[in-house]
Design a protein around this motif. Structure first.
Motif, mmCIF file in Angstrom:
data_model
loop_
_atom_site.group_PDB
_atom_site.id
_atom_site.type_symbol
_atom_site.label_atom_id
_atom_site.label_comp_id
_atom_site.label_asym_id
_atom_site.label_seq_id
_atom_site.Cartn_x
_atom_site.Cartn_y
_atom_site.Cartn_z
ATOM 1 N N ILE A 298 -4.100 -1.312 17.597
ATOM 2 C CA ILE A 298 -5.753 -0.741 17.811
ATOM 3 C C ILE A 298 -6.140 -1.913 19.261
ATOM 4 O O ILE A 298 -6.376 -2.734 18.338
ATOM 5 C CB ILE A 298 -5.803 -1.070 17.041
ATOM 6 C CG1 ILE A 298 -5.681 0.530 15.896
ATOM 7 C CG2 ILE A 298 -7.600 0.514 17.565
ATOM 8 C CD1 ILE A 298 -6.836 1.190 15.395
ATOM 9 N N ILE A 299 -5.636 -1.353 20.405
ATOM 10 C CA ILE A 299 -6.933 -1.956 21.378
ATOM 11 C C ILE A 299 -7.593 -1.967 21.332
ATOM 12 O O ILE A 299 -8.106 -0.278 21.570
ATOM 13 C CB ILE A 299 -5.150 -1.657 22.700
ATOM 14 C CG1 ILE A 299 -3.921 -2.049 22.177
ATOM 15 C CG2 ILE A 299 -5.742 -2.036 23.393
ATOM 16 C CD1 ILE A 299 -2.668 -2.170 23.621
ATOM 17 N N ALA A 300 -9.064 -3.210 21.828
ATOM 18 C CA ALA A 300 -10.200 -2.811 21.355
ATOM 19 C C ALA A 300 -10.612 -2.842 23.022
ATOM 20 O O ALA A 300 -9.823 -3.984 23.717
ATOM 21 C CB ALA A 300 -11.523 -3.231 20.600
ATOM 22 N N GLY A 301 -10.634 -1.920 24.150
ATOM 23 C CA GLY A 301 -11.851 -2.120 25.207
ATOM 24 C C GLY A 301 -10.525 -1.854 26.605
ATOM 25 O O GLY A 301 -10.499 -2.509 27.270
ATOM 26 N N THR A 306 -15.296 4.663 26.978
ATOM 27 C CA THR A 306 -16.441 4.720 26.213
ATOM 28 C C THR A 306 -16.425 4.721 25.047
ATOM 29 O O THR A 306 -15.969 4.348 24.254
ATOM 30 C CB THR A 306 -17.259 6.497 26.708
ATOM 31 O OG1 THR A 306 -16.546 6.581 25.581
ATOM 32 C CG2 THR A 306 -16.239 6.191 28.338
ATOM 33 N N GLU A 307 -17.961 4.325 24.393
ATOM 34 C CA GLU A 307 -18.378 4.436 23.439
ATOM 35 C C GLU A 307 -17.889 5.598 22.061
ATOM 36 O O GLU A 307 -17.445 5.167 20.892
ATOM 37 C CB GLU A 307 -20.224 4.324 23.002
ATOM 38 C CG GLU A 307 -20.716 3.460 21.941
ATOM 39 C CD GLU A 307 -20.201 2.103 21.275
ATOM 40 O OE1 GLU A 307 -20.013 1.920 20.038
ATOM 41 O OE2 GLU A 307 -19.828 1.285 22.482
ATOM 42 N N VAL A 308 -18.202 5.909 22.851
ATOM 43 C CA VAL A 308 -17.461 7.575 22.607
ATOM 44 C C VAL A 308 -15.888 7.597 21.717
ATOM 45 O O VAL A 308 -15.332 7.824 20.743
ATOM 46 C CB VAL A 308 -17.391 9.173 22.359
ATOM 47 C CG1 VAL A 308 -16.941 10.016 21.926
ATOM 48 C CG2 VAL A 308 -18.977 9.032 23.012
ATOM 49 N N VAL A 314 -12.171 3.872 15.264
ATOM 50 C CA VAL A 314 -13.150 2.838 14.365
ATOM 51 C C VAL A 314 -13.144 3.733 13.389
ATOM 52 O O VAL A 314 -12.563 3.785 12.300
ATOM 53 C CB VAL A 314 -14.716 2.548 14.735
ATOM 54 C CG1 VAL A 314 -14.888 2.338 13.291
ATOM 55 C CG2 VAL A 314 -14.487 1.384 15.875
ATOM 56 N N ARG A 315 -13.293 4.993 13.696
ATOM 57 C CA ARG A 315 -13.054 6.160 12.254
ATOM 58 C C ARG A 315 -11.404 6.254 11.831
ATOM 59 O O ARG A 315 -11.459 6.933 11.405
ATOM 60 C CB ARG A 315 -13.427 7.716 13.211
ATOM 61 C CG ARG A 315 -14.894 7.186 12.999
ATOM 62 C CD ARG A 315 -15.655 9.221 13.408
ATOM 63 N NE ARG A 315 -14.865 9.443 15.113
ATOM 64 C CZ ARG A 315 -14.268 10.812 14.757
ATOM 65 N NH1 ARG A 315 -14.235 11.023 13.814
ATOM 66 N NH2 ARG A 315 -14.483 10.626 16.243
ATOM 67 N N LEU A 316 -10.543 6.342 12.910
ATOM 68 C CA LEU A 316 -9.284 6.193 12.608
ATOM 69 C C LEU A 316 -8.507 5.143 11.515
ATOM 70 O O LEU A 316 -8.191 5.743 10.563
ATOM 71 C CB LEU A 316 -8.580 5.993 13.721
ATOM 72 C CG LEU A 316 -6.569 6.492 14.008
ATOM 73 C CD1 LEU A 316 -6.734 7.771 13.744
ATOM 74 C CD2 LEU A 316 -6.108 5.683 15.186
ATOM 75 N N LEU A 348 -17.989 -7.130 26.833
ATOM 76 C CA LEU A 348 -18.167 -5.604 26.616
ATOM 77 C C LEU A 348 -17.618 -5.676 25.314
ATOM 78 O O LEU A 348 -16.874 -5.000 24.156
ATOM 79 C CB LEU A 348 -18.560 -4.525 26.868
ATOM 80 C CG LEU A 348 -18.279 -3.301 26.182
ATOM 81 C CD1 LEU A 348 -19.554 -2.896 25.154
ATOM 82 C CD2 LEU A 348 -18.106 -2.483 27.683
ATOM 83 N N ILE A 349 -15.291 -5.899 26.043
ATOM 84 C CA ILE A 349 -14.331 -5.694 25.034
ATOM 85 C C ILE A 349 -14.119 -6.723 23.915
ATOM 86 O O ILE A 349 -13.768 -6.925 22.336
ATOM 87 C CB ILE A 349 -13.221 -6.308 26.043
ATOM 88 C CG1 ILE A 349 -12.857 -5.457 26.926
ATOM 89 C CG2 ILE A 349 -11.951 -6.791 25.720
ATOM 90 C CD1 ILE A 349 -11.942 -5.898 28.535
ATOM 91 N N LYS A 350 -14.682 -7.971 24.155
ATOM 92 C CA LYS A 350 -14.825 -9.175 23.126
ATOM 93 C C LYS A 350 -15.925 -8.318 22.225
ATOM 94 O O LYS A 350 -15.393 -8.659 20.830
ATOM 95 C CB LYS A 350 -15.428 -10.427 23.925
ATOM 96 C CG LYS A 350 -15.171 -11.501 22.616
ATOM 97 C CD LYS A 350 -16.007 -12.691 23.263
ATOM 98 C CE LYS A 350 -15.862 -13.843 21.512
ATOM 99 N NZ LYS A 350 -16.353 -15.362 22.684
#
Length: 425
Positions: A298-301, A306-308, A314-316, A348-350
């Motif tokens: 999973i890639i973050a950022g 958006t936060e949503v 996260v929920r996945l 924010l990505i971090k």
């Protein structure tokens, strides 16, 4: 009559994926046969900008640790940007991903002679992938078999197709022969690996699918104790592979290339599955194989996240029942469409990557808890380190002295990073 000592091997520094590990063993054999015992071969990765920085650091460190040794750089980062590595004074030669697999590349007179520093051809012109027979993996309990290379898809964040080329498959007969040879040389477990594993067979006569290959291996190599599949695309699992999941000799573990949990971001990534597809797949796999463990990338950022959008990733983790999470903080790769999209702040990505890793750590602890009290076979990797068939790490109560073989262990707890397994004294 005494046997001559085996030829000494070059130093291999392998970064990145399991496929690189396999290819390093092929190169080790070619370079050893060619007499390049004093060389250092750095097999690079290009999946993120950090991977490229790590490759450059490894090269500089190798030059300090092996003064005077020729340093030969190959792998995806070298294929994509050979000029950058050629400019490094520590580097003797830059070798392409296709060239590195050929025995003739490693002849010292050709490789080290002359002044041509870069030996990299157009990877997109490569149309076939050959099997390379090896007797095993250096220092590993399991062996890897490359069945496929390259990728025909163009995810907007990914640079790897430009390092590996288009998808091409190793014919089934050659794969079976390689697996059989590994079993004959004493390997308990074999892992099938590739860049886009579920695309195997699309370029072969009759367009067989990965599931057909798995079932064929299990049938034609009955001595193989355990077959494992490495990372696969969630949308391309074929009916035969679902059928194969019921086979007890196929390890109950799958690592899924999910990348995100939000439908809009998945579209912007140019992924071919939806959030609901991922959840439905996890439910189907668990119904077919109740003891299965699932992992995911999973890639973050990602740009525009958006936060949503992020919270959907996260929920996945919980909705798919993921046990093993590989989190990538997004970093732009020049030449990819995502690099031209509106970027998020690095801080924010971090921060999001850290939150997602924490979610993964909690999911792993939940997975560990399910095993407490079990009596399980654990494949010994080295010393007291072992893994269950679902790839869960286990620290054994003592070194059983049988790396590469399973032992029976009573799972008594975990330390947050691995299970604790008691074995008979």
């Amino acid at each position: 009559m005494t046997k001559p000592d085996p030829p000494s091997s070059p130093t291999l520094i392998t970064l990145g994926c399991r496929l690189n590990s396999y290819e390093s063993e092929v190169m080790r054999g070619h370079a050893t046969d060619a007499g390049l015992s004093d060389a250092v071969i750095v097999n690079t990765c290009a999946v993120t900008g950090e991977a490229v920085r790590s490759a450059r650091q490894a090269i500089r460190r190798a030059a300090k640790d092996h003064p005077g040794a020729p340093i030969l750089v190959t792998g995806c980062a070298a294929q994509i940007d050979p000029g950058m590595f050629a400019e490094m004074p520590e580097v003797t030669r830059v070798i392409g991903n296709h060239e590195k697999m050929k025995a003739e590349t490693w002849k010292p007179a050709d490789l080290l002679g002359g002044h041509e520093k870069v030996r990299v051809n157009d990877i997109m012109s490569v149309k076939e992938t050959a099997a390379h027979l090896i007797d095993g993996m250096d220092g590993r309990a399991r062996a890897y078999v490359q069945v496929q290379n390259g990728c025909d898809h163009r995810c907007t964040f990914c640079i790897i197709p430009y390092g590996r080329g288009n998808s091409r498959s190793v014919p089934a007969g050659e794969v079976v022969e390689q697996v059989r040879r590994l079993v004959e040389t004493g390997h308990y477990e074999v892992v099938l690996t590739g860049v886009d594993l579920t695309s195997w067979g699309a370029d072969l006569p009759g367009t067989p699918q990965l599931g057909n290959l798995v079932l064929r291996i299990l049938k034609l190599v009955p001595e193989l104790q355990q077959l494992r599949i490495s990372s696969i695309d969630a949308i391309e699992i074929d009916d035969a592979l679902f059928e194969a999941m019921a086979e007890p000799r196929l390890a109950p573990f799958m690592h899924l290339s999910l990348q995100h949990g939000d439908n809009l971001i998945l579209k912007r990534m140019k992924r071919r599955h939806s959030r609901d597809d991922a959840i439905a797949l996890a439910e189907k796999l668990r119904a077919l194989r109740p003891d299965i463990a699932l992992g995911a990338d999973i890639i973050a950022g990602f740009p525009t996240e958006t936060e949503v959008h992020f919270e959907n990733s996260v929920r996945l983790v919980d909705e798919c029942g993921l046990a093993f999470l590989h989190v990538f903080p997004y970093s732009p790769r020049p030449g990819t469409p995502a690099a031209r999209m509106p970027q998020l702040d690095k801080a924010l990505i971090k921060e999001r990557a850290a939150r997602l890793r924490e979610t993964g750590e909690n999911a792993l602890k939940t997975h560990f808890s399910r095993h407490i009290g079990d009596m399980r076979d654990a494949l010994v990797e080295r010393g007291t380190s072992a893994r269950l068939p679902d790839f869960t790490p286990v620290k054994l109560s003592r070194d059983p002295g049988q790396a590469g073989r399973p032992v029976r262990a009573h799972i008594t707890g975990h330390d947050g990073r691995q299970l604790i397994g008691e074995i008979d004294a």
